[in-house]
Design a protein around this motif. Structure first.
Motif, mmCIF file in Angstrom:
data_model
loop_
_atom_site.group_PDB
_atom_site.id
_atom_site.type_symbol
_atom_site.label_atom_id
_atom_site.label_comp_id
_atom_site.label_asym_id
_atom_site.label_seq_id
_atom_site.Cartn_x
_atom_site.Cartn_y
_atom_site.Cartn_z
ATOM 1 N N TRP A 136 -59.226 65.329 -15.566
ATOM 2 C CA TRP A 136 -58.811 66.653 -15.252
ATOM 3 C C TRP A 136 -57.822 67.095 -16.304
ATOM 4 N N TRP A 137 -58.322 67.314 -17.512
ATOM 5 C CA TRP A 137 -57.457 67.763 -18.598
ATOM 6 C C TRP A 137 -58.327 68.478 -19.629
ATOM 7 N N TRP A 138 -57.685 69.200 -20.539
ATOM 8 C CA TRP A 138 -58.399 69.997 -21.545
ATOM 9 C C TRP A 138 -58.175 69.422 -22.936
ATOM 10 N N GLU A 139 -59.264 69.253 -23.673
ATOM 11 C CA GLU A 139 -59.145 68.788 -25.057
ATOM 12 C C GLU A 139 -59.386 69.984 -25.972
ATOM 13 N N PHE A 140 -58.531 70.141 -26.999
ATOM 14 C CA PHE A 140 -58.681 71.251 -27.943
ATOM 15 C C PHE A 140 -58.870 70.688 -29.339
ATOM 16 N N HIS A 141 -59.982 71.080 -29.946
ATOM 17 C CA HIS A 141 -60.294 70.582 -31.271
ATOM 18 C C HIS A 141 -60.456 71.777 -32.205
ATOM 19 N N TYR A 142 -59.738 71.750 -33.319
ATOM 20 C CA TYR A 142 -59.814 72.849 -34.293
ATOM 21 C C TYR A 142 -60.585 72.315 -35.498
ATOM 22 N N PRO A 143 -61.923 72.558 -35.548
ATOM 23 C CA PRO A 143 -62.709 71.909 -36.608
ATOM 24 C C PRO A 143 -62.269 72.304 -38.011
ATOM 25 N N SER A 144 -61.789 73.533 -38.198
ATOM 26 C CA SER A 144 -61.442 73.948 -39.560
ATOM 27 C C SER A 144 -60.080 73.398 -39.979
ATOM 28 N N LEU A 145 -59.304 72.870 -39.029
ATOM 29 C CA LEU A 145 -57.952 72.433 -39.362
ATOM 30 C C LEU A 145 -57.747 70.940 -39.156
ATOM 31 N N GLY A 146 -58.736 70.284 -38.538
ATOM 32 C CA GLY A 146 -58.612 68.851 -38.287
ATOM 33 C C GLY A 146 -57.567 68.517 -37.230
ATOM 34 N N VAL A 147 -57.339 69.451 -36.299
ATOM 35 C CA VAL A 147 -56.348 69.208 -35.245
ATOM 36 C C VAL A 147 -57.070 68.845 -33.956
ATOM 37 N N ASN A 148 -56.534 67.862 -33.221
ATOM 38 C CA ASN A 148 -57.083 67.550 -31.905
ATOM 39 C C ASN A 148 -55.915 67.312 -30.955
ATOM 40 N N THR A 149 -55.849 68.107 -29.893
ATOM 41 C CA THR A 149 -54.727 67.962 -28.977
ATOM 42 C C THR A 149 -55.191 68.167 -27.545
ATOM 43 N N ALA A 150 -54.281 67.971 -26.599
ATOM 44 C CA ALA A 150 -54.637 68.074 -25.188
ATOM 45 C C ALA A 150 -53.723 69.050 -24.465
ATOM 46 N N ASN A 151 -54.321 69.915 -23.704
ATOM 47 C CA ASN A 151 -53.629 70.795 -22.747
ATOM 48 C C ASN A 151 -52.672 71.828 -23.328
ATOM 49 N N GLU A 152 -52.293 71.700 -24.604
ATOM 50 C CA GLU A 152 -51.329 72.649 -25.158
ATOM 51 C C GLU A 152 -51.783 73.188 -26.517
ATOM 52 N N PRO A 153 -52.791 74.074 -26.512
ATOM 53 C CA PRO A 153 -53.218 74.638 -27.792
ATOM 54 C C PRO A 153 -52.210 75.661 -28.299
ATOM 55 N N HIS A 154 -52.132 75.792 -29.607
ATOM 56 C CA HIS A 154 -51.347 76.869 -30.213
ATOM 57 C C HIS A 154 -52.313 77.845 -30.866
ATOM 58 N N LEU A 155 -51.975 79.130 -30.853
ATOM 59 C CA LEU A 155 -52.812 80.152 -31.476
ATOM 60 C C LEU A 155 -51.916 81.057 -32.309
ATOM 61 N N PRO A 156 -52.414 81.530 -33.464
ATOM 62 C CA PRO A 156 -51.620 82.491 -34.230
ATOM 63 C C PRO A 156 -51.787 83.887 -33.616
ATOM 64 N N VAL A 157 -50.688 84.635 -33.553
ATOM 65 C CA VAL A 157 -50.734 85.966 -32.944
ATOM 66 C C VAL A 157 -51.575 86.917 -33.805
ATOM 67 N N ASN A 158 -52.237 87.851 -33.181
ATOM 68 C CA ASN A 158 -53.031 88.893 -33.858
ATOM 69 C C ASN A 158 -54.194 88.380 -34.675
ATOM 70 N N ARG A 159 -54.601 87.133 -34.476
ATOM 71 C CA ARG A 159 -55.794 86.651 -35.170
ATOM 72 C C ARG A 159 -56.857 86.360 -34.112
ATOM 73 N N PRO A 160 -58.088 86.868 -34.318
ATOM 74 C CA PRO A 160 -59.132 86.624 -33.325
ATOM 75 C C PRO A 160 -59.400 85.130 -33.171
ATOM 76 N N VAL A 161 -59.658 84.708 -31.966
ATOM 77 C CA VAL A 161 -59.974 83.303 -31.722
ATOM 78 C C VAL A 161 -61.248 83.220 -30.885
ATOM 79 N N VAL A 162 -62.112 82.267 -31.240
ATOM 80 C CA VAL A 162 -63.322 82.017 -30.449
ATOM 81 C C VAL A 162 -63.179 80.642 -29.828
ATOM 82 N N PHE A 163 -63.070 80.603 -28.502
ATOM 83 C CA PHE A 163 -63.073 79.319 -27.805
ATOM 84 C C PHE A 163 -64.524 78.949 -27.546
ATOM 85 N N GLU A 164 -64.936 77.756 -27.976
ATOM 86 C CA GLU A 164 -66.280 77.267 -27.659
ATOM 87 C C GLU A 164 -66.135 76.254 -26.538
#
Ligand SMILES: [Cu+2]
Length: 340
Positions: A136-164
């Motif tokens: 019961w947890w969320w995995e976040f993987h940023y393929p273009s940045l090589g980041v992999n984290t859990a439950n606490e994603p960071h996003l840059p403000v004013n930039r479109p994001v596509v969650f897959e």
């Protein structure tokens, strides 16, 4: 208690609920902070507006019928039978056409939003974030940045994001109320959620589809950062295979040996130490504010309690409690605290 006695109470709690809706509660859908969330909120208010118009019409009609067109028999009209009406074309047109028109007015923006939300092509600068839901947890993987984290994603403000959105097990639902959603997360299928956050801050999210014992403990915190903060976060998350604790205290060095000698690494990744993939990536654990699906603060005390008995803190948690001695446990916690 007469029902009428409840009315002031019900009215008061409705008012309180409404007032609560006016503040910046972290999961308040009425305070949207992304384009998607504000489209949805405007549709909500539009619908509430039309419903209020209908409500007012109905109330006015009821009052008119009761007061003015009442057919109650009085001494004067005893002999006259009430007027009988078989059909009334204008009335029938009105009560069919009126609601149809209102439905159309709310359907058009709903369809427009659906298409805007799922464009054929995403903007070239959109940030792709792969989300894997796990019980019961969320995995976040940023393929273009090589980041992999859990439950606490960071996003840059004013930039479109596509969650897959993908799931490793059952159906979940991805929901960050103030940034938009919900979107179901379905086995063997990728759903996408496309949005642009427009205000920095910390936003709470959670799973919104019952997914088993700890469904209610499957939360997340989304940090919307300035560009500089975001770049700094990415640099931290991709930093060199993390200082393995050896450069820190003797306890941390001992903790690394406990970690390496326990089954932890079969499930968890720590860059340069272990490569397990079925559990949250711990390489930068100390940079997170919470653990265990956003349910516990990331403090040494909670970490120790969690490692000792995950099941006690999170029913059904898919992490075993391993019999560690108190010294091993505190060394391990010191080591995990070095993983910035
Ligand atoms: Cu769930």
């Amino acid at each position: 208690l007469k029902p009428s006695a409840c009315i002031p109470g019900v009215a008061a709690s409705a008012l309180v609920a409404f007032a609560a809706g006016c503040n910046n509660a972290p999961m308040n859908t009425l305070v949207p902070e992304s384009d998607l969330a504000s489209w949805i909120t405007s549709l909500y208010w539009e619908t509430v507006g039309w419903l209020s118009v209908i409500l007012i019409i109905v109330i006015v009609l009821i009052i008119l019928v009761l007061a003015k067109y009442s057919t109650r028999r009085t001494a004067d009209n005893l002999r006259e039978p009430p007027v009988h009406l078989d059909e009334h074309l204008m009335l029938e047109l009105g009560w069919t056409g009126g609601p149809a028109f209102i439905l159309l007015l709310t359907a058009i923006p709903a369809v427009v939003i659906t298409f805007r939300e799922l464009p054929d092509k995403y903007p070239a600068d959109a940030l792709r974030v792969e989300v894997y839901a796990h019980q019961w947890w969320w995995e976040f993987h940023y393929p273009s940045l090589g980041v992999n984290t859990a439950n606490e994603p960071h996003l840059p403000v004013n930039r479109p994001v596509v969650f897959e959105l993908r799931t490793d097990d059952v159906i979940h639902s991805f929901w960050i109320p103030r940034l938009g959603g919900k979107s179901d997360v379905i086995p063997n299928h990728v759903n996408r959620l496309f949005l642009t956050p427009f205000k920095t801050g910390e936003y709470y999210g959670e799973c919104a589809e019952f997914c088993g014992l700890s469904h209610a403990n499957m939360r997340m915190r989304v940090f919307v950062d300035t560009k500089t903060q975001f770049d700094r976060w990415v640099a931290g998350q991709t930093g060199a295979a993390h200082e393995t604790g050896l450069t820190h205290t003797a306890e941390a060095a001992a903790g690394l040996r406990v970690y390496a000698g326990s089954p932890c690494g079969a499930c968890h990744t720590i860059t340069g130490v272990s490569t397990g993939t079925t559990a949250p990536n711990l390489s930068h654990l100390a940079s997170r504010t919470t653990i265990a699906g956003g349910t516990l603060p990331n403090t040494p005390e909670e970490l120790a309690a969690w490692i000792e008995h995950p099941e006690l803190l999170k029913p059904g948690a898919k992490m075993p409690s391993l019999a560690l001695s108190p010294v091993q446990l505190s060394d391990l916690v010191s080591y995990l605290g070095t993983l910035h």
